[in-house]
Motif scaffolding. Structure first.
Motif, PDB file in Angstrom:
ATOM      1  N   MET A 212      32.941  60.597  44.033  1.00 56.47           N
ATOM      2  CA  MET A 212      32.597  61.674  45.113  1.00 56.47           C
ATOM      3  C   MET A 212      33.178  63.125  44.903  1.00 56.47           C
ATOM      4  O   MET A 212      32.643  63.751  45.613  1.00 56.47           O
ATOM      5  N   LEU A 213      34.040  63.246  43.771  1.00 50.59           N
ATOM      6  CA  LEU A 213      34.203  64.451  43.546  1.00 50.59           C
ATOM      7  C   LEU A 213      32.914  65.296  43.153  1.00 50.59           C
ATOM      8  O   LEU A 213      32.781  66.524  43.432  1.00 50.59           O
ATOM      9  N   LEU A 214      32.133  64.695  42.237  1.00 51.13           N
ATOM     10  CA  LEU A 214      30.850  65.382  41.753  1.00 51.13           C
ATOM     11  C   LEU A 214      30.026  65.790  43.126  1.00 51.13           C
ATOM     12  O   LEU A 214      29.428  66.707  43.167  1.00 51.13           O
ATOM     13  N   GLN A 215      29.739  64.824  44.086  1.00 50.01           N
ATOM     14  CA  GLN A 215      29.112  65.158  45.132  1.00 50.01           C
ATOM     15  C   GLN A 215      29.764  66.307  45.876  1.00 50.01           C
ATOM     16  O   GLN A 215      29.074  67.026  46.708  1.00 50.01           O
ATOM     17  N   ALA A 216      31.052  66.145  46.049  1.00 43.18           N
ATOM     18  CA  ALA A 216      31.706  67.286  46.990  1.00 43.18           C
ATOM     19  C   ALA A 216      31.310  68.697  46.091  1.00 43.18           C
ATOM     20  O   ALA A 216      31.219  69.524  46.805  1.00 43.18           O
ATOM     21  N   LEU A 217      31.490  68.845  44.946  1.00 44.40           N
ATOM     22  CA  LEU A 217      31.321  69.809  44.158  1.00 44.40           C
ATOM     23  C   LEU A 217      29.806  70.448  44.388  1.00 44.40           C
ATOM     24  O   LEU A 217      29.592  71.865  44.378  1.00 44.40           O
ATOM     25  N   GLN A 218      28.879  69.494  44.133  1.00 44.49           N
ATOM     26  CA  GLN A 218      27.642  69.933  44.512  1.00 44.49           C
ATOM     27  C   GLN A 218      27.348  70.416  46.004  1.00 44.49           C
ATOM     28  O   GLN A 218      26.772  71.296  46.218  1.00 44.49           O
ATOM     29  N   ALA A 219      28.134  69.625  46.900  1.00 45.72           N
ATOM     30  CA  ALA A 219      28.031  70.011  48.270  1.00 45.72           C
ATOM     31  C   ALA A 219      28.403  71.454  48.656  1.00 45.72           C
ATOM     32  O   ALA A 219      27.859  72.345  49.036  1.00 45.72           O
ATOM     33  N   ALA A 220      29.541  71.832  47.725  1.00 40.81           N
ATOM     34  CA  ALA A 220      30.187  73.170  48.058  1.00 40.81           C
ATOM     35  C   ALA A 220      29.216  74.290  47.340  1.00 40.81           C
ATOM     36  O   ALA A 220      29.355  75.292  48.168  1.00 40.81           O
ATOM     37  N   GLU A 221      28.414  73.768  46.449  1.00 40.24           N
ATOM     38  CA  GLU A 221      27.542  74.879  45.957  1.00 40.24           C
ATOM     39  C   GLU A 221      26.508  75.193  46.776  1.00 40.24           C
ATOM     40  O   GLU A 221      25.961  76.316  47.306  1.00 40.24           O
ATOM     41  N   VAL A 222      25.965  74.087  47.512  1.00 45.81           N
ATOM     42  CA  VAL A 222      24.856  74.150  48.461  1.00 45.81           C
ATOM     43  C   VAL A 222      25.362  75.085  49.729  1.00 45.81           C
ATOM     44  O   VAL A 222      24.830  76.065  50.274  1.00 45.81           O
ATOM     45  N   LEU A 223      26.654  74.901  50.112  1.00 47.89           N
ATOM     46  CA  LEU A 223      27.107  75.391  51.186  1.00 47.89           C
ATOM     47  C   LEU A 223      27.633  76.748  50.955  1.00 47.89           C
ATOM     48  O   LEU A 223      27.216  77.830  51.949  1.00 47.89           O
ATOM     49  N   GLU A 224      27.942  77.013  49.726  1.00 46.34           N
ATOM     50  CA  GLU A 224      28.203  78.522  49.453  1.00 46.34           C
ATOM     51  C   GLU A 224      26.711  79.476  49.574  1.00 46.34           C
ATOM     52  O   GLU A 224      26.639  80.344  50.069  1.00 46.34           O
ATOM     53  N   GLU A 226      23.688  78.554  50.988  1.00 45.86           N
ATOM     54  CA  GLU A 226      22.871  78.359  52.223  1.00 45.86           C
ATOM     55  C   GLU A 226      23.602  78.803  53.362  1.00 45.86           C
ATOM     56  O   GLU A 226      22.918  79.250  54.403  1.00 45.86           O
ATOM     57  N   ASP A 227      25.046  78.622  53.386  1.00 44.49           N
ATOM     58  CA  ASP A 227      25.884  78.998  54.372  1.00 44.49           C
ATOM     59  C   ASP A 227      26.749  79.963  54.326  1.00 44.49           C
ATOM     60  O   ASP A 227      27.455  80.494  55.078  1.00 44.49           O
ATOM     61  N   GLY A 228      27.050  80.524  53.158  1.00 47.46           N
ATOM     62  CA  GLY A 228      27.885  81.375  52.644  1.00 47.46           C
ATOM     63  C   GLY A 228      29.722  80.899  53.028  1.00 47.46           C
ATOM     64  O   GLY A 228      30.435  81.491  53.106  1.00 47.46           O
ATOM     65  N   CYS A 229      29.459  79.394  52.946  1.00 50.27           N
ATOM     66  CA  CYS A 229      30.854  78.965  53.226  1.00 50.27           C
ATOM     67  C   CYS A 229      31.703  78.652  51.970  1.00 50.27           C
ATOM     68  O   CYS A 229      31.027  78.133  51.025  1.00 50.27           O
ATOM     69  N   GLN A 230      32.941  79.061  52.006  1.00 54.44           N
ATOM     70  CA  GLN A 230      33.798  78.772  50.642  1.00 54.44           C
ATOM     71  C   GLN A 230      34.654  77.498  50.818  1.00 54.44           C
ATOM     72  O   GLN A 230      35.383  77.207  51.903  1.00 54.44           O
ATOM     73  N   VAL A 231      33.887  76.399  50.514  1.00 57.59           N
ATOM     74  CA  VAL A 231      34.562  75.031  50.275  1.00 57.59           C
ATOM     75  C   VAL A 231      35.679  74.872  49.276  1.00 57.59           C
ATOM     76  O   VAL A 231      35.570  75.156  48.099  1.00 57.59           O
ATOM     77  N   GLU A 232      36.929  74.302  49.663  1.00 59.41           N
ATOM     78  CA  GLU A 232      37.971  74.128  48.759  1.00 59.41           C
ATOM     79  C   GLU A 232      37.873  72.528  48.369  1.00 59.41           C
ATOM     80  O   GLU A 232      37.852  71.724  49.191  1.00 59.41           O
ATOM     81  N   VAL A 233      37.627  72.246  47.283  1.00 56.55           N
ATOM     82  CA  VAL A 233      37.347  70.828  46.840  1.00 56.55           C
ATOM     83  C   VAL A 233      38.647  70.396  46.185  1.00 56.55           C
ATOM     84  O   VAL A 233      39.066  70.798  45.192  1.00 56.55           O
ATOM     85  N   ILE A 234      39.340  69.039  46.582  1.00 56.25           N
ATOM     86  CA  ILE A 234      40.453  68.720  46.186  1.00 56.25           C
ATOM     87  C   ILE A 234      40.002  67.288  45.541  1.00 56.25           C
ATOM     88  O   ILE A 234      39.455  66.585  46.204  1.00 56.25           O
ATOM     89  N   ASP A 235      40.438  67.083  44.300  1.00 52.68           N
ATOM     90  CA  ASP A 235      40.378  65.931  43.527  1.00 52.68           C
ATOM     91  C   ASP A 235      41.583  65.198  43.685  1.00 52.68           C
ATOM     92  O   ASP A 235      42.904  65.676  43.000  1.00 52.68           O
ATOM     93  N   LEU A 236      41.399  64.273  44.498  1.00 53.08           N
ATOM     94  CA  LEU A 236      42.847  63.572  44.708  1.00 53.08           C
ATOM     95  C   LEU A 236      43.464  62.873  43.590  1.00 53.08           C
ATOM     96  O   LEU A 236      44.797  62.720  43.343  1.00 53.08           O
ATOM     97  N   ARG A 237      42.585  62.417  42.451  1.00 51.53           N
ATOM     98  CA  ARG A 237      43.207  61.566  41.415  1.00 51.53           C
ATOM     99  C   ARG A 237      43.884  60.308  41.495  1.00 51.53           C
ATOM    100  O   ARG A 237      43.693  59.479  40.888  1.00 51.53           O
ATOM    101  N   THR A 238      44.854  60.480  42.244  1.00 47.03           N
ATOM    102  CA  THR A 238      45.788  59.212  42.280  1.00 47.03           C
ATOM    103  C   THR A 238      45.650  58.843  43.861  1.00 47.03           C
ATOM    104  O   THR A 238      45.997  59.727  44.840  1.00 47.03           O
ATOM    105  N   LEU A 239      45.526  57.536  44.226  1.00 50.71           N
ATOM    106  CA  LEU A 239      45.348  57.190  45.713  1.00 50.71           C
ATOM    107  C   LEU A 239      46.762  56.536  46.336  1.00 50.71           C
ATOM    108  O   LEU A 239      46.820  56.477  47.417  1.00 50.71           O
TER     109      LEU A 239
END
Lengths: 324, 385
Positions: A212-224, A226-239
């Motif tokens: 889901m990190l990869l999906q989130a990073l792709q989404a962040a690009e789309v949002l930047e 198409e929406d000019g939205c700056q998304v902070e993506v956190i990779d949790l790594r440890t649950l």
């Protein structure tokens, strides 16, 4: 900086630790001549011999129980369970043995072992396409790690193999062939329990892990774009344990958060994360916490139906738009 | 062939030769004699007296534990081993102190026969910080690493692959220690039993599986839980040598385990031993014993391992009646002290709760460099492969 696939990164961690520490052994189903179901352990039996790279019967509970005992006897076993679906057969040993002994016997010994297993899907049917990290993260005494990048796959696996506690190390079948940069120092350990800000942003926080990190990073690009939205993506790594400080500090900057996972919505890991973030960050939030998760349906075989279910970058985009 | 176990003979499932110690049948294999085997040379008079004392110690410890349970000083479950003392005492007498031991949850006998401090064991039952497991385990989870006693295990059969893994570690690291694993007939119905035996046989691991066949899996009779009456038959499918012995006779258990342990220590792979025995009390303190008749209990009580071995010590002029009575009195006095000392132990501190979940707790609010895990010293895994 060198590049590596996720698969090579896992193998290189196993190999280097076996070279460094003669007590490390691997055991699992079809991990020797076959090289592992996902070809991670290819070549290791030739290099280290069948006493350290052990072909096991198809007996998941026995494999994990044996690894628990090997750890108590002074070895550092890494047990491979072919997929996380098969880990259900070993749940008793993971939950009632590995996770309990240090506590239940008053700290007389710990169980330094790693269970490597794999989440993922790809028209494998209902029993081979599940995502159970939430079940393991539920259990005190376990540490649960889900790397998203090759560098983390290697660094976190090195940390897991050196940790005195039992670690569930959950890889992702759809990440094995992904490539990424590796640190110059091949011995770089990534500490367990540390999240990483994979992309800095100021408008919304998206918490993800594994694929889901990869999906989130792709989404962040789309949002930047198409929406000019700056998304902070956190990779949790440890649950388990979750690095709450990194996540809550991000939310204090963005005031909005989307929690992403591939497991089922009801009782999933994301549900617990969401509840905890609401407790810790309620006053910082400008919108309800949004969530991307699997619908409460077993995975079907038919390609179109499976695609409709698997959490995607489009769903992340929609979730972010819903709280902007 | 006489009454003793046959050395090194693989049990042949095709020969139904083992109707050993059903009550009234005496001790025999293949229609042998009713008497116990002669005392082996290494069981000196002094050691015999020690074995007797150990069995009395276990018996009295548990009688006091039952009393404390009635007074609500012991919580949860209390499973008494009374009647089966000859198994733990005979088996562990045949082992070295560095051999690793794992048992089922009816574990007081193993802890005491291993030499664990009776006060620390009783304190564990009382839930005190002075308990062997710091009050975190209770009756079913006694353990003492310093004595290579790796615990009572309360998920039936779960410790079977664990002991197998420990034995593999010893083998890989070139140690010649053996692992002894004790479980009941009930465990043989669980898949984990078969997974553990399969691996042990495949990898020729130095482990001795000791099945205490006490005829009941909690409230299920042997006939209800198993298609075979003799558990040694289970070993056949794993090409594992097996012996059955009279579990009510401490000497028979000792001799049988000596054969099995020697086999494993010599690197010849795992061994399976079945001890025919009986628990005189219910499954736990809450058991009304509706599933077995009083006559059966009476017949087995006539085989009481303590009175039987005591009579033998007298007959063989190793002890006098008066000396045996004195042992009982001494142990009784010791147990009064044990209960008082256990009761005086402090309850565990609340901080214990957070201290024991992990050997290396991770706090994300401090830098990783400050909390590197303490790497255990690594003995080189050289030597035997």
């Amino acid at each position: 900086m060198e590049e590596s696939t996720y698969r090579e990164a896992v193998r290189s961690a196993l190999r280097e630790e076996m070279l460094r520490d003669p007590n490390v052994i691997l055991l699992g189903e079809s991990i020797t001549g076959y090289g592992g179901s996902y070809a991670v352990t290819k070549g290791l039996v030739q290099e280290f011999g069948p006493h350290r790279v052990m072909e096991t019967p198809i007996a998941e509970a026995g494999i994990v129980g044996f690894a628990v005992g090997a750890a108590m006897g002074g070895l550092r076993p890494v047990a491979e369970l072919m997929t996380v679906n098969f880990a259900l057969l070993a749940l008793d040993q993971i939950v009632n043995s590995a996770a309990k002994f240090h506590f239940m016997f008053g700290g007389q010994w710990s169980v330094p072992m790693v269970v490597r297993t794999v989440s993922g899907f790809g028209q494998l049917g209902a029993t081979h396409s599940q995502t159970f990290e939430g079940w393991f993260a539920h259990v005190p005494g376990l540490k649960v790690v889900m790397p998203a990048t090759p560098a983390d796959a290697k660094g976190l696996l090195l940390a897991a193999m050196r940790d005195p506690d039992p670690v569930m190390f959950i890889e992702h079948s759809l990440l094995y062939s992904t490539r990424g940069p590796m640190p110059d120092d091949p011995e770089t350990v990534v500490p367990i329990g540390r999240a990483r800000i994979a992309r800095a942003g100021s408008d919304v926080t998206v918490v993800a892990y594994s694929r889901m990190l990869l999906q989130a990073l792709q989404a962040a690009e789309v949002l930047e774009r198409e929406d000019g939205c700056q998304v902070e993506v956190i990779d949790l790594r440890t649950l388990r344990p979750v690095d709450y400080p990194t996540v809550t500090q991000s939310i204090q900057r963005t005031h909005r958060v989307v929690v992403c996972g591939e497991d089922w919505r009801t009782g999933g890991f994301g549900a617990s994360l969401l509840a905890e973030l609401q407790d810790r960050c309620f006053d910082d939030l400008d919108a309800p916490i949004a969530r991307v998760a699997m619908a409460d349906v077993p995975l079907p075989y038919a390609r179109n139906l499976e695609r409709a279910l698997i959490p995607s970058s489009e769903q992340v985009v929609q979730a972010v738009r819903g709280i902007l | 062939m006489g009454g003793g176990p046959r050395k090194g003979r693989r049990y042949n499932a095709g020969v139904a030769a083992t109707r050993a110690v059903r009550p009234g049948a005496g001790t025999r294999r293949g229609g042998g004699r009713r008497r116990s085997p002669a005392l082996p040379a290494d069981l000196t008079a002094e050691r015999c007296r020690q074995l007797y004392r150990q069995m009395v110690l276990i018996r009295r410890f548990e009688e006091h534990a039952a009393e404390a349970y009635a007074q609500a000083k012991v919580g949860g479950f209390l499973h008494l081993y009374i009647g089966e003392e000859a198994v733990a005492v005979g088996a562990l007498a045949a082992a070295r102190p560095t051999d690793d031991v794992l048992s089922h949850y009816r574990d007081h006998g193993y802890a005491l026969a291993r030499g664990c401090d009776p006060t620390a064991c009783m304190a564990e039952l009382f839930g005190r910080a002075t308990g062997v497991s710091r009050g975190m385990g209770g009756s079913m989870h006694l353990a003492d690493r310093s004595r290579h006693f790796w615990g009572g295990h309360a998920i039936v059969g779960s410790h079977i692959p664990i002991g197998t893994g420990m034995a593999y570690a010893a083998k890989l690291q070139g140690r010649d220690d053996v692992v002894l694993e004790f479980f009941g007939d009930g465990a043989t119905g669980n898949g984990i039993f078969h997974e553990g035996l399969n691996m042990a046989a495949l990898w020729k691991v130095p482990v001795v599986f000791v099945c205490e066949n006490n005829l009941y899996g909690m409230g299920a009779t042997l006939a209800e839980e198993s298609p075979v009456r003799d558990m040694v038959i289970r070993a056949e499918g794993y090409t594992m040598p097996a012996l059955q012995c009279d579990g009510m006779d401490v000497v028979a258990v000792y001799e049988t385990l000596r054969v099995a342990i020697a086999h494993a220590r010599e690197g010849r792979g795992p061994y399976f031993v079945e001890c025919l025995t009986y628990r005189f009390r219910g499954h736990s303190m809450a058991d009304p014993e509706l599933y077995r008749d009083k006559d059966e209990v009476r017949r087995w009580r006539a085989l009481d391992p303590i009175t039987r071995f005591g009579a033998r010590l007298v007959a063989e002029r190793i002890s006098t009646e008066q000396e045996l009575t004195a042992v009982g009195d001494e142990v009784e006095e010791e147990m009064l002290r044990v209960v008082a000392a256990a009761d005086a132990g402090a309850v565990p501190d609340l901080a214990t709760l957070s201290q024991l979940v992990y050997a290396h707790p991770i706090d994300p609010t401090t830098p990783p460099a400050d909390q590197e895990p303490q790497l255990a010293p690594r003995p080189a895994a050289s030597g035997r492969r």
